[in-house]
Design a protein around this motif. Structure first.
Motif, PDB file in Angstrom:
ATOM      1  N   GLU A  75      32.188  53.839  38.267  1.00 27.42           N
ATOM      2  CA  GLU A  75      31.361  52.662  38.529  1.00 27.42           C
ATOM      3  C   GLU A  75      32.230  51.400  38.614  1.00 27.42           C
ATOM      4  O   GLU A  75      32.021  50.564  39.491  1.00 27.42           O
ATOM      5  CB  GLU A  75      30.320  52.486  37.426  1.00 27.42           C
ATOM      6  N   ARG A  76      33.176  51.286  37.697  1.00 28.29           N
ATOM      7  CA  ARG A  76      34.050  50.104  37.717  1.00 28.29           C
ATOM      8  C   ARG A  76      34.894  50.073  38.984  1.00 28.29           C
ATOM      9  O   ARG A  76      35.124  49.005  39.558  1.00 28.29           O
ATOM     10  CB  ARG A  76      34.949  50.098  36.481  1.00 28.29           C
ATOM     11  N   GLN A  77      35.367  51.235  39.415  1.00 28.30           N
ATOM     12  CA  GLN A  77      36.166  51.287  40.637  1.00 28.30           C
ATOM     13  C   GLN A  77      35.323  50.891  41.846  1.00 28.30           C
ATOM     14  O   GLN A  77      35.794  50.153  42.722  1.00 28.30           O
ATOM     15  CB  GLN A  77      36.751  52.693  40.834  1.00 28.30           C
ATOM     16  N   LEU A  78      34.069  51.351  41.898  1.00 27.83           N
ATOM     17  CA  LEU A  78      33.177  50.966  42.996  1.00 27.83           C
ATOM     18  C   LEU A  78      32.921  49.467  42.982  1.00 27.83           C
ATOM     19  O   LEU A  78      32.919  48.820  44.040  1.00 27.83           O
ATOM     20  CB  LEU A  78      31.861  51.746  42.910  1.00 27.83           C
ATOM     21  N   ASP A  79      32.709  48.892  41.789  1.00 26.88           N
ATOM     22  CA  ASP A  79      32.516  47.443  41.691  1.00 26.88           C
ATOM     23  C   ASP A  79      33.758  46.700  42.162  1.00 26.88           C
ATOM     24  O   ASP A  79      33.660  45.697  42.877  1.00 26.88           O
ATOM     25  CB  ASP A  79      32.199  47.039  40.243  1.00 26.88           C
ATOM     26  N   PHE A  80      34.924  47.195  41.762  1.00 27.40           N
ATOM     27  CA  PHE A  80      36.175  46.560  42.170  1.00 27.40           C
ATOM     28  C   PHE A  80      36.337  46.610  43.682  1.00 27.40           C
ATOM     29  O   PHE A  80      36.703  45.611  44.317  1.00 27.40           O
ATOM     30  CB  PHE A  80      37.358  47.247  41.482  1.00 27.40           C
ATOM     31  N   MET A 120      33.990  46.864  45.906  1.00 27.23           N
ATOM     32  CA  MET A 120      32.999  45.993  46.524  1.00 27.23           C
ATOM     33  C   MET A 120      33.463  44.532  46.433  1.00 27.23           C
ATOM     34  O   MET A 120      33.359  43.782  47.410  1.00 27.23           O
ATOM     35  CB  MET A 120      31.650  46.147  45.833  1.00 27.23           C
ATOM     36  N   GLN A 121      34.008  44.136  45.287  1.00 27.16           N
ATOM     37  CA  GLN A 121      34.502  42.770  45.142  1.00 27.16           C
ATOM     38  C   GLN A 121      35.681  42.502  46.085  1.00 27.16           C
ATOM     39  O   GLN A 121      35.785  41.424  46.656  1.00 27.16           O
ATOM     40  CB  GLN A 121      34.940  42.517  43.694  1.00 27.16           C
ATOM     41  N   ARG A 122      36.538  43.488  46.245  1.00 32.02           N
ATOM     42  CA  ARG A 122      37.678  43.324  47.153  1.00 32.02           C
ATOM     43  C   ARG A 122      37.187  43.172  48.596  1.00 32.02           C
ATOM     44  O   ARG A 122      37.711  42.354  49.363  1.00 32.02           O
ATOM     45  CB  ARG A 122      38.616  44.512  47.045  1.00 32.02           C
ATOM     46  N   ALA A 123      36.178  43.948  48.987  1.00 36.14           N
ATOM     47  CA  ALA A 123      35.626  43.837  50.339  1.00 36.14           C
ATOM     48  C   ALA A 123      34.979  42.470  50.540  1.00 36.14           C
ATOM     49  O   ALA A 123      35.139  41.845  51.603  1.00 36.14           O
ATOM     50  CB  ALA A 123      34.617  44.951  50.582  1.00 36.14           C
ATOM     51  N   LEU A 124      34.252  41.996  49.529  1.00 37.90           N
ATOM     52  CA  LEU A 124      33.645  40.668  49.633  1.00 37.90           C
ATOM     53  C   LEU A 124      34.717  39.583  49.739  1.00 37.90           C
ATOM     54  O   LEU A 124      34.580  38.636  50.516  1.00 37.90           O
ATOM     55  CB  LEU A 124      32.757  40.397  48.413  1.00 37.90           C
ATOM     56  N   GLU A 125      35.778  39.728  48.959  1.00 40.19           N
ATOM     57  CA  GLU A 125      36.866  38.756  49.020  1.00 40.19           C
ATOM     58  C   GLU A 125      37.479  38.726  50.413  1.00 40.19           C
ATOM     59  O   GLU A 125      37.717  37.649  50.972  1.00 40.19           O
ATOM     60  CB  GLU A 125      37.936  39.107  47.979  1.00 40.19           C
ATOM     61  N   ALA A 126      37.706  39.901  50.992  1.00 42.00           N
ATOM     62  CA  ALA A 126      38.279  39.962  52.333  1.00 42.00           C
ATOM     63  C   ALA A 126      37.331  39.320  53.352  1.00 42.00           C
ATOM     64  O   ALA A 126      37.767  38.586  54.259  1.00 42.00           O
ATOM     65  CB  ALA A 126      38.565  41.409  52.716  1.00 42.00           C
ATOM     66  N   GLU A 127      36.046  39.561  53.197  1.00 41.47           N
ATOM     67  CA  GLU A 127      35.061  38.985  54.116  1.00 41.47           C
ATOM     68  C   GLU A 127      35.032  37.466  53.988  1.00 41.47           C
ATOM     69  O   GLU A 127      34.998  36.742  54.987  1.00 41.47           O
ATOM     70  CB  GLU A 127      33.682  39.570  53.803  1.00 41.47           C
TER      71      GLU A 127
END
Length: 89
Positions: A50-55, A57-64
């Protein structure tokens, strides 16, 4: 059979039965403890996933967001400004 031999037989029989019962309950206890370890490990793996999925997702949002916005490092900019002021003095 004499009374002493009957008591000895009864005593050794009770001791043997108590030993068998103790070993049985100890094995059952160890088996339950090992099973709890497996359950705990599975829960830790689930939390890690779960933590890896959250990480991710946050990385994808940061890139966006970086695509849409101009982002600069404020600390690096402050350091550069401080160095520039130090050279000017």
């Amino acid at each position: 059979m004499s009374r002493a031999s009957k008591l000895t037989l009864m005593g050794t029989s009770l001791f043997a039965a108590a030993t068998v019962a103790f070993v049985h309950f100890q094995q059952e206890s160890e088996r339950n403890a090992m099973h709890q370890g497996v359950v705990r490990d599975m829960e830790q793996q689930r939390i890690k996933k779960e933590r890896q999925l959250d990480f991710d997702m946050q990385r994808a949002l940061e890139a966006e967001y970086k695509k849409e916005q101009t982002v600069h490092d404020a600390i690096a900019a402050a350091d550069a400004a401080a160095k520039a002021e130090g050279k000017d003095s």
